[in-house]
Scaffold this motif. Structure first.
Motif, PDB file in Angstrom:
ATOM      1  N   ALA A   1       0.825  -1.208   0.000  1.00  0.00           N
ATOM      2  CA  ALA A   1       0.000   0.000   0.000  1.00  0.00           C
ATOM      3  C   ALA A   1       0.863   1.264   0.000  1.00  0.00           C
ATOM      4  O   ALA A   1       0.558   2.241  -0.704  1.00  0.00           O
ATOM      5  N   ILE A   2       1.948   1.244   0.778  1.00  0.00           N
ATOM      6  CA  ILE A   2       2.839   2.410   0.809  1.00  0.00           C
ATOM      7  C   ILE A   2       3.477   2.637  -0.558  1.00  0.00           C
ATOM      8  O   ILE A   2       3.555   3.776  -1.043  1.00  0.00           O
ATOM      9  N   MET A   3       3.962   1.557  -1.181  1.00  0.00           N
ATOM     10  CA  MET A   3       4.550   1.682  -2.506  1.00  0.00           C
ATOM     11  C   MET A   3       3.535   2.212  -3.511  1.00  0.00           C
ATOM     12  O   MET A   3       3.844   3.076  -4.340  1.00  0.00           O
ATOM     13  N   LEU A   4       2.310   1.729  -3.418  1.00  0.00           N
ATOM     14  CA  LEU A   4       1.258   2.198  -4.328  1.00  0.00           C
ATOM     15  C   LEU A   4       0.942   3.663  -4.089  1.00  0.00           C
ATOM     16  O   LEU A   4       0.781   4.437  -5.050  1.00  0.00           O
ATOM     17  N   LEU A   5       0.889   4.073  -2.822  1.00  0.00           N
ATOM     18  CA  LEU A   5       0.603   5.468  -2.511  1.00  0.00           C
ATOM     19  C   LEU A   5       1.724   6.390  -2.991  1.00  0.00           C
ATOM     20  O   LEU A   5       1.467   7.504  -3.449  1.00  0.00           O
ATOM     21  N   VAL A   6       2.966   5.924  -2.862  1.00  0.00           N
ATOM     22  CA  VAL A   6       4.086   6.732  -3.377  1.00  0.00           C
ATOM     23  C   VAL A   6       3.954   6.926  -4.878  1.00  0.00           C
ATOM     24  O   VAL A   6       4.120   8.034  -5.404  1.00  0.00           O
ATOM     25  N   GLY A   7       3.644   5.840  -5.600  1.00  0.00           N
ATOM     26  CA  GLY A   7       3.470   5.955  -7.045  1.00  0.00           C
ATOM     27  C   GLY A   7       2.303   6.851  -7.414  1.00  0.00           C
ATOM     28  O   GLY A   7       2.400   7.671  -8.346  1.00  0.00           O
ATOM     29  N   VAL A   8       1.191   6.732  -6.683  1.00  0.00           N
ATOM     30  CA  VAL A   8       0.021   7.587  -6.963  1.00  0.00           C
ATOM     31  C   VAL A   8       0.344   9.053  -6.687  1.00  0.00           C
ATOM     32  O   VAL A   8      -0.028   9.948  -7.462  1.00  0.00           O
TER      33      VAL A   8
ATOM     34  N   THR B   1       2.613  10.376  -9.436  1.00  0.00           N
ATOM     35  CA  THR B   1       1.856  10.523 -10.684  1.00  0.00           C
ATOM     36  C   THR B   1       0.949  11.740 -10.632  1.00  0.00           C
ATOM     37  O   THR B   1       0.832  12.508 -11.609  1.00  0.00           O
ATOM     38  N   TYR B   2       0.296  11.939  -9.483  1.00  0.00           N
ATOM     39  CA  TYR B   2      -0.610  13.086  -9.338  1.00  0.00           C
ATOM     40  C   TYR B   2       0.152  14.407  -9.431  1.00  0.00           C
ATOM     41  O   TYR B   2      -0.276  15.337 -10.130  1.00  0.00           O
ATOM     42  N   ARG B   3       1.294  14.495  -8.746  1.00  0.00           N
ATOM     43  CA  ARG B   3       2.065  15.740  -8.764  1.00  0.00           C
ATOM     44  C   ARG B   3       2.752  15.967 -10.104  1.00  0.00           C
ATOM     45  O   ARG B   3       3.054  17.107 -10.474  1.00  0.00           O
ATOM     46  N   ALA B   4       3.052  14.882 -10.835  1.00  0.00           N
ATOM     47  CA  ALA B   4       3.741  15.018 -12.128  1.00  0.00           C
ATOM     48  C   ALA B   4       2.793  15.170 -13.291  1.00  0.00           C
ATOM     49  O   ALA B   4       3.237  15.408 -14.419  1.00  0.00           O
ATOM     50  N   ALA B   5       1.484  15.059 -13.066  1.00  0.00           N
ATOM     51  CA  ALA B   5       0.513  15.068 -14.171  1.00  0.00           C
ATOM     52  C   ALA B   5       0.572  16.368 -14.957  1.00  0.00           C
ATOM     53  O   ALA B   5       0.489  16.364 -16.203  1.00  0.00           O
TER      54      ALA B   5
END
Length: 342
Positions: free
Chosen positions: A48-55, A58-62
């Motif tokens: 979950a932590i790894m997924l949240l880091v990726g999300v 992705t959100y900040r880089a969009a």
């Protein structure tokens, strides 16, 4: 006793007894359920932590990725405020620094692991293991200071020698350097990918050595003794038994070290001279990496520039995630002895 000519009564089935003994209980104990739930929860939390880091990345880089689109991977310049930016240069530098570090770290880790597991006396082995593990505890900034103020001046001569005799290999060519000029300035060889790779190599050697050493120590004792009984020397036994058995661990440990090398920040940042152009010559002054770019531009970045840095971080996150996942899979197989010929 059974009479002659009559079949004897079947005796107890040992296999059935064994299967009954091995059969799990119908209802696990509360402690077992708690332990199993804790393990599952810990694994789910990590994912979950790894997924949240990726999300989050992705959100900040969009915003930046929406502007750069496909040119983000092919542009070398980094001018996010003018919407002209990309990670081609820093991504190339990251890969070159990582590969340089692994080429240097692999023989060091392999030789150290073989000596500790096969040659070192029992009393010395524990001390050597502690010293190697202690290298991993040294802060990155200490490696950076050592590389910038001590190692760099000592390596310039080696860089000049490699460039003089191996400049016909493209990666060892140094633009603007004249091997025949004894008064040639040494600054063309400083702050290079090669020097940064040496420092990072010493940082990744402990983890690579640890994985190799653990795998070598699990080589079957019977096959070791069989090789020695057939007249093999110590090196012959290592070559015929230990190295084939530990091939998975060697590959997995090397890739784990590569994953660490790709993300190294402070030591690389303190050594390199940042350039925003694809620099394929590892001995030449000037290099860059994704992590060093983020450390360099983080404090002065605008809102859009921060989004661009998040996009660069997302690319590094995905690259290291893939490398570490492959390395972990190979290392896990090697620990269980699967996939080996021994």
């Amino acid at each position: 006793m059974p009479r002659l000519g009559q079949p004897s009564e079947p005796g107890p089935d040992p296999e059935g007894v064994d299967e009954a003994r091995r059969a799990p209980r119908g209802k696990p104990e509360p402690v077992d359920r708690l332990f199993r739930g804790t393990l599952r929860g810990s694994g789910a939390l990590v994912l979950a932590i790894m997924l949240l880091v990726g999300v989050f990345l992705t959100y900040r880089a969009a915003q930046a990725l929406g502007v750069a689109k496909g040119s983000f991977l092919s542009t070398s310049a980094w001018e996010p405020d003018s919407h002209h930016f990309g990670i081609a240069a820093v991504l190339t530098g990251t890969v070159l620094i990582g590969l340089t570090a692994i080429v240097i770290a692999f023989p060091l880790a392999l030789g150290t692991a073989l000596y500790i597991s096969e040659y070192a006396p029992r009393k010395l082995k524990r001390t050597l293991v502690s010293l190697v593990d202690l290298m991993a505890a040294v802060p990155s900034v200490v490696y950076g200071l050592w590389g910038a103020f001590l190692l760099q001046g000592k390596v310039v001569g080696l860089s000049r020698w490699i460039s003089t005799y191996f400049s016909w290999i493209p990666i060892f060519k140094v633009d603007g350097a004249d091997p025949g000029d004894p008064l040639q300035a040494t600054t063309v060889y400083t702050s290079s990918t090669f020097i940064a790779g040496i420092v990072v190599a010493l940082m990744v050697t402990p983890i690579t050595c640890s994985v190799m050493r653990e795998t070598f120590s699990q080589a079957p004792a019977g096959e070791r003794e069989g090789a020695l009984a057939l007249g093999a020397t110590r090196w012959g036994m290592i070559r015929a038994v230990v190295l084939p058995y530990g091939r998975g661990g060697m590959i997995g440990g090397t890739m784990l070290g590569l994953g660490r090398a790709l993300g190294e920040t402070i030591a690389v940042y303190m050594i390199i001279s940042p350039v925003f152009a694809v620099q394929p010559h590892i001995l030449e002054n000037g290099a860059n990496s994704v992590s060093a770019l983020i450390a360099l531009r983080y404090g002065s970045a605008s809102n859009f520039g921060m989004s661009a840095l998040m996009a660069a971080g997302l690319a590094l996150f995905l690259m290291t995630l893939v490398v570490n996942f492959i390395a972990s899979s190979i290392a896990a197989r090697s620990r269980s002895g699967a996939g080996t010929e021994a």
